[in-house]
Design an enzyme around this catalytic site. Structure first.
Site, PDB file in Angstrom:
ATOM      1  CB  SER A 189      -9.100  -1.637   3.738  1.00  0.00           C
ATOM      2  OG  SER A 189      -8.939  -2.908   3.265  1.00  0.00           O
ATOM      3  CD  GLU A 228      -5.755   1.190   1.852  1.00  0.00           C
ATOM      4  OE1 GLU A 228      -4.931   0.470   2.202  1.00  0.00           O
ATOM      5  OE2 GLU A 228      -7.276   1.175   1.576  1.00  0.00           O
ATOM      6  NE  ARG A 237      -3.855  -1.727   0.214  1.00  0.00           N
ATOM      7  CZ  ARG A 237      -4.191  -2.932   0.020  1.00  0.00           C
ATOM      8  NH1 ARG A 237      -3.414  -3.434  -0.899  1.00  0.00           N
ATOM      9  NH2 ARG A 237      -5.422  -3.764  -0.276  1.00  0.00           N
TER      10      ARG A 237
HETATM   11  N1  EPU Z   1     -11.161 -11.079   9.511  1.00  0.00           N
HETATM   12  C1  EPU Z   1     -11.986 -11.021  11.066  1.00  0.00           C
HETATM   13  N2  EPU Z   1     -12.949 -10.505  11.366  1.00  0.00           N
HETATM   14  C2  EPU Z   1     -13.181  -9.268   9.915  1.00  0.00           C
HETATM   15  C3  EPU Z   1     -12.031  -8.492   9.350  1.00  0.00           C
HETATM   16  C4  EPU Z   1     -11.142  -9.404   9.246  1.00  0.00           C
HETATM   17  O1  EPU Z   1     -12.062 -12.061  11.599  1.00  0.00           O
HETATM   18  O2  EPU Z   1     -13.879  -7.913  11.148  1.00  0.00           O
HETATM   19  C5  EPU Z   1     -10.253 -11.808   9.525  1.00  0.00           C
HETATM   20  C6  EPU Z   1     -10.362 -12.604   8.526  1.00  0.00           C
HETATM   21  O3  EPU Z   1     -11.229 -13.702   8.665  1.00  0.00           O
HETATM   22  C7  EPU Z   1      -9.400 -12.970   7.258  1.00  0.00           C
HETATM   23  C8  EPU Z   1      -8.020 -11.932   8.067  1.00  0.00           C
HETATM   24  O4  EPU Z   1      -8.833 -11.170   9.237  1.00  0.00           O
HETATM   25  O5  EPU Z   1      -8.834 -14.261   8.286  1.00  0.00           O
HETATM   26  C9  EPU Z   1      -7.547 -10.581   6.734  1.00  0.00           C
HETATM   27  O6  EPU Z   1      -8.963 -10.565   6.794  1.00  0.00           O
HETATM   28  P1  EPU Z   1      -9.392 -10.207   4.792  1.00  0.00           P
HETATM   29  O7  EPU Z   1      -9.058 -11.615   4.803  1.00  0.00           O
HETATM   30  O8  EPU Z   1     -11.056 -10.083   4.953  1.00  0.00           O
HETATM   31  O9  EPU Z   1      -8.552  -9.152   4.184  1.00  0.00           O
HETATM   32  P2  EPU Z   1      -7.853  -7.919   4.552  1.00  0.00           P
HETATM   33  O10 EPU Z   1      -7.077  -8.122   5.618  1.00  0.00           O
HETATM   34  O11 EPU Z   1      -9.101  -7.415   6.102  1.00  0.00           O
HETATM   35  C10 EPU Z   1      -6.987  -6.749   2.741  1.00  0.00           C
HETATM   36  C11 EPU Z   1      -7.222  -5.957   2.380  1.00  0.00           C
HETATM   37  C12 EPU Z   1      -7.873  -5.594   1.585  1.00  0.00           C
HETATM   38  C13 EPU Z   1      -8.247  -6.964   0.060  1.00  0.00           C
HETATM   39  C14 EPU Z   1      -8.292  -8.207   1.076  1.00  0.00           C
HETATM   40  C15 EPU Z   1      -7.997  -9.189   0.279  1.00  0.00           C
HETATM   41  C16 EPU Z   1      -5.971  -4.507   3.109  1.00  0.00           C
HETATM   42  C17 EPU Z   1      -5.776  -2.732   4.027  1.00  0.00           C
HETATM   43  N3  EPU Z   1      -6.748  -4.716   2.932  1.00  0.00           N
HETATM   44  O12 EPU Z   1      -8.154  -7.022   4.290  1.00  0.00           O
HETATM   45  O13 EPU Z   1      -8.250  -4.220   0.651  1.00  0.00           O
HETATM   46  O14 EPU Z   1      -9.677  -7.234  -0.562  1.00  0.00           O
HETATM   47  O15 EPU Z   1      -6.984  -8.306   2.192  1.00  0.00           O
HETATM   48  O16 EPU Z   1      -7.316  -9.485   0.052  1.00  0.00           O
HETATM   49  O17 EPU Z   1      -4.322  -4.622   3.071  1.00  0.00           O
HETATM   50  C18 EPU Z   1      -7.977  -2.425   0.635  1.00  0.00           C
HETATM   51  O18 EPU Z   1      -6.956  -1.723   0.271  1.00  0.00           O
HETATM   52  O19 EPU Z   1      -9.763  -1.618   0.965  1.00  0.00           O
HETATM   53  C19 EPU Z   1      -8.879  -3.523   0.504  1.00  0.00           C
HETATM   54  C20 EPU Z   1     -10.280  -4.252   0.644  1.00  0.00           C
END
Ligand code: EPU
Length: 345
Positions: free
Chosen positions: A240, A336, A165
């Site tokens: 995010s 972000e 990012r």
């Molecule tokens: N999780 C929870 N509760 C929540 C959210 C997440 O327990 O409310 C857990 C999930 O179960 C999982 C882990 O946290 O084990 C990661 O969650 P998720 O796969 O949804 O991804 P994220 O890390 O929350 C990142 C990116 C997203 C991207 C997803 C998928 C960042 C800041 N965000 O989110 O990007 O779509 O991975 O690759 O890196 C964005 O940048 O706007 C965005 C949506």
């Protein structure tokens, strides 16, 4: 000829639907128009704010000076070899439409990045990433207007200082206006599917396919996104809202000892990325609502505008979450979206 307007509402220009005014506003669709707009701002001593799709933007108050919306359009195939295809498109192209166009051409590379809101020109700024892929893996080079040198420059991927990012464009804010991006893609039959991200791997396995199929991966990514992330047209949001924190191995091990379920992603440099959404969720914020703002009920990393929120309302909620996460886990969450406008009072 510039179509300059004054006191323009920015509500339709940001996916959080924050209703604040731009003091002066112009939309440009060519490099000469961009140069004319920048010259006008310089003559009048107006600060300049550049807008793409507005999907990673937090408008904190009225925006003084000149807001320039970039709407340069066009896309083309530049070069084809049996193993690679180089495409080029203008910064104002919608990202997801561009992804679909490459899939229609039988090309792979962008399918995991399907349905990300925003424009192509904004994509390199935060090195968009999702489901195990980051833009830098496909970016060949880009053309940008360098406001320091007053000319168009070409930057190769290696010069863009990409990281999670992050990029040169974030580190030198306001210096470069991205005009045109070139991406290196692959004929679909040559590109293995990239399905390391667990929910995507499960969805791919369930299809029973054993040949690479970028179109199918794109559809699965769209399904996963739709199930977790709110559609900004229905529930305004900026994706995010916080970065996933990256910490050293010792700190990650200490946190994991205390919270064995904490999702941890080891990085190439030995550090560890932690899931901020999990931390915020465990802290009890998921689905929290405070007047017009809230934390999304399906994804705790996403803040939403239930209607009529000001940037300050979002910032207040973000500040409460940051303070709580710092107190509970000793981690400083970083916001972000790009912040523009002046906080009032
Ligand atoms: N999780 C929870 N509760 C929540 C959210 C997440 O327990 O409310 C857990 C999930 O179960 C999982 C882990 O946290 O084990 C990661 O969650 P998720 O796969 O949804 O991804 P994220 O890390 O929350 C990142 C990116 C997203 C991207 C997803 C998928 C960042 C800041 N965000 O989110 O990007 O779509 O991975 O690759 O890196 C964005 O940048 O706007 C965005 C949506």
């Amino acid at each position: 000829m510039l179509n300059l307007r004054h006191q323009v509402s920015l509500r339709a220009c940001n996916s959080l639907a924050i209703d604040e005014l731009a003091e002066h506003w112009v939309e440009v669709d060519s490099v000469p128009q961009l140069q004319a707009a920048l010259a006008l701002a310089a003559q009048n001593n107006w600060p300049v704010t550049l807008l793409g799709g507005g999907s990673n933007l937090l408008i904190c108050g009225p925006v003084s000076g000149l807001v320039i919306r970039l709407s340069l359009r066009g896309r083309r195939v530049l070069q084809r070899t049996p193993s690679e295809v180089l495409i080029e498109a203008e910064a104002g192209e919608n990202w997801h439409q561009l992804v679909n166009w490459t899939l229609d051409l039988g090309l792979a590379g962008l399918e995991n990045l399907s349905l990300i809101p925003g424009t192509l020109g904004a994509a390199p700024v935060q090195n968009i990433g999702a489901y195990g892929v980051e833009l830098e893996q496909c970016l060949h080079s880009l053309d940008a207007y360098d406001r320091t040198q007053g000319k168009v420059v070409t930057l190769q991927a290696a010069e863009c200082q990409f990281a999670y990012r992050d990029s040169l464009f974030k580190r030198s804010p306001g210096r470069y206006v991205i005009l045109r991006v070139r991406l290196r893609l692959w004929p679909q039959r040559l590109a293995p599917v990239q399905v390391d991200y667990a929910p995507l791997a499960r969805a791919w396995a369930a299809t029973g396919l054993n040949q690479p199929d970028a179109r199918v991966v794109s559809e699965l990514v769209c399904q996963i996104r739709r199930s977790r992330l709110p559609d900004p047209a229905v529930l305004p949001n900026a994706g995010s809202f916080f970065h996933n924190p990256i910490v050293d191995r010792t700190q990650a091990a200490a946190l994991q000892a205390q919270y064995p379920d904490l999702p941890c992603y080891p990085q190439a440099d030995g550090r560890v990325k932690l899931a901020a959404g999990w931390l915020i969720d465990q802290a009890g914020w998921k689905g929290h609502r405070d007047g017009p703002v809230g934390v999304h009920a399906e994804q705790a990393l996403v803040l939403v505008n239930h209607g009529g929120a000001k940037g300050q309302d979002i910032l207040r909620l973000a500040g409460q979450i940051q303070a709580d996460i710092l107190q509970r886990y000793g981690l400083r969450l970083q916001i972000e979206p790009q912040q523009v406008g002046t906080v009032q009072g």
